[in-house]
Design a protein around this motif. Structure first.
Motif, PDB file in Angstrom:
ATOM      1  N   PHE A  88       0.829  -1.196   0.000  1.00  0.00           N
ATOM      2  CA  PHE A  88       0.000   0.000   0.000  1.00  0.00           C
ATOM      3  C   PHE A  88       0.863   1.245   0.000  1.00  0.00           C
ATOM      4  N   GLY A 105      -4.247   3.846  -0.494  1.00  0.00           N
ATOM      5  CA  GLY A 105      -4.870   3.292  -1.678  1.00  0.00           C
ATOM      6  C   GLY A 105      -5.401   1.898  -1.396  1.00  0.00           C
TER       7      GLY A 105
ATOM      8  N   GLN B  37     -10.210  -1.066   8.319  1.00  0.00           N
ATOM      9  CA  GLN B  37      -9.938  -1.654   7.023  1.00  0.00           C
ATOM     10  C   GLN B  37     -10.987  -2.699   6.694  1.00  0.00           C
ATOM     11  N   GLY B  40     -10.477  -6.071   1.123  1.00  0.00           N
ATOM     12  CA  GLY B  40     -10.121  -5.629  -0.214  1.00  0.00           C
ATOM     13  C   GLY B  40      -9.848  -4.139  -0.344  1.00  0.00           C
ATOM     14  N   GLN B  41      -9.853  -3.437   0.780  1.00  0.00           N
ATOM     15  CA  GLN B  41      -9.629  -1.992   0.770  1.00  0.00           C
ATOM     16  C   GLN B  41      -8.381  -1.649   1.571  1.00  0.00           C
ATOM     17  N   GLY B  42      -7.889  -0.432   1.374  1.00  0.00           N
ATOM     18  CA  GLY B  42      -6.822   0.047   2.232  1.00  0.00           C
ATOM     19  C   GLY B  42      -7.386   0.577   3.532  1.00  0.00           C
ATOM     20  N   PRO B  43      -6.546   0.750   4.552  1.00  0.00           N
ATOM     21  CA  PRO B  43      -7.028   1.322   5.817  1.00  0.00           C
ATOM     22  C   PRO B  43      -7.613   2.711   5.608  1.00  0.00           C
TER      23      PRO B  43
END
Lengths: 114, 115
Positions: A88, A105, B37, B40-43
């Motif tokens: 990330f 992201g 979080q 499948g996503q960022g924090p």
């Protein structure tokens, strides 16, 4: 909202090859940080690069920052199976509350095949 | 030295219940951050403490979420009337100086599941 966007979303390479991941962002930043995450749990900090820096190295990692293009790249040289993880980028942009807020992201999922 | 620790590592609760998540930052770190979080996503940023005070709580999604750091060390994130949409991994981070300008060190997270 997402400030940084990594590209590609997923990357599969052979052990020993180099891996390059890119990050683009939208607003002015104080710094940009790269993190690694295994199995969806804690993030491991890799490198912090400040807005007045262009390149930083740490072991097999090389990070570049181009503030004119609002982009950064992370290069992992001579990859190993243990490098398999999600990577990330996170940008520290002014939040309006007196501090810089880190925005992540969605990450690049790297698979290194032995 | 010891890193950031979070307890519990997993928490399963029922919709409508109250939960508390705890974070122990690295000793001596002034700043403490909470993130959430989803799969499948960022924090996603929730709240940031500089010392005992919440310097930026703009990421808290609604008034069911509240966090404290009474002595400038341990922090507790409190969620009232939990909803299924609150299910996520809650991450805590600390940094030496804060203000978002230095490296943030993350804990292993608490996986919250709301049934």
């Amino acid at each position: 909202s997402q400030q940084g966007e990594e590209d590609p979303q997923a990357l599969s390479i052979q052990e020993g090859e180099n891996a390059t991941m890119n990050c683009s962002y939208k607003t002015s930043i104080n710094n940009l940080q790269w993190y690694r995450q295994n199995s969806g749990r804690g993030l491991v900090h890799l490198i912090l690069i400040r807005s007045n820096e262009r390149e930083k190295h740490s072991g097999r990692l090389r990070v570049t920052l181009d503030t004119s293009k609002k982009s950064s790249s992370l290069l992992i040289t001579a990859s190993r199976a243990a490098d398999t993880a999600s990577y990330f980028c996170a940008t520290a942009a002014y939040s309006g509350a007196g501090s810089y807020q880190l925005t992540f992201g969605k990450g690049t999922k790297l698979s290194v095949i032995p | 030295g010891a890193g950031v620790s979070q307890t519990p590592s997993n928490k399963v609760t029922e919709k409508g219940k109250y939960v508390e998540l705890r974070c122990d930052p690295i000793s001596g770190h002034t700043a403490l951050y909470w993130y959430r979080q989803s799969l499948g996503q960022g924090p996603e940023f929730l709240i940031y403490f500089q010392g005992t005070g919440a310097a930026d709580d703009s990421g808290l999604p609604n008034d069911r979420f509240f966090a404290v750091r009474p002595e400038g060390s341990v922090s507790t994130l409190k969620i009232q009337r939990t909803e299924r949409g609150d299910s996520a991994v809650y991450l805590c981070a600390s940094s030496e100086q804060g203000w978002g300008t230095d490296t943030q060190y993350f804990g292993p997270g608490t996986r919250l599941t709301v049934l």
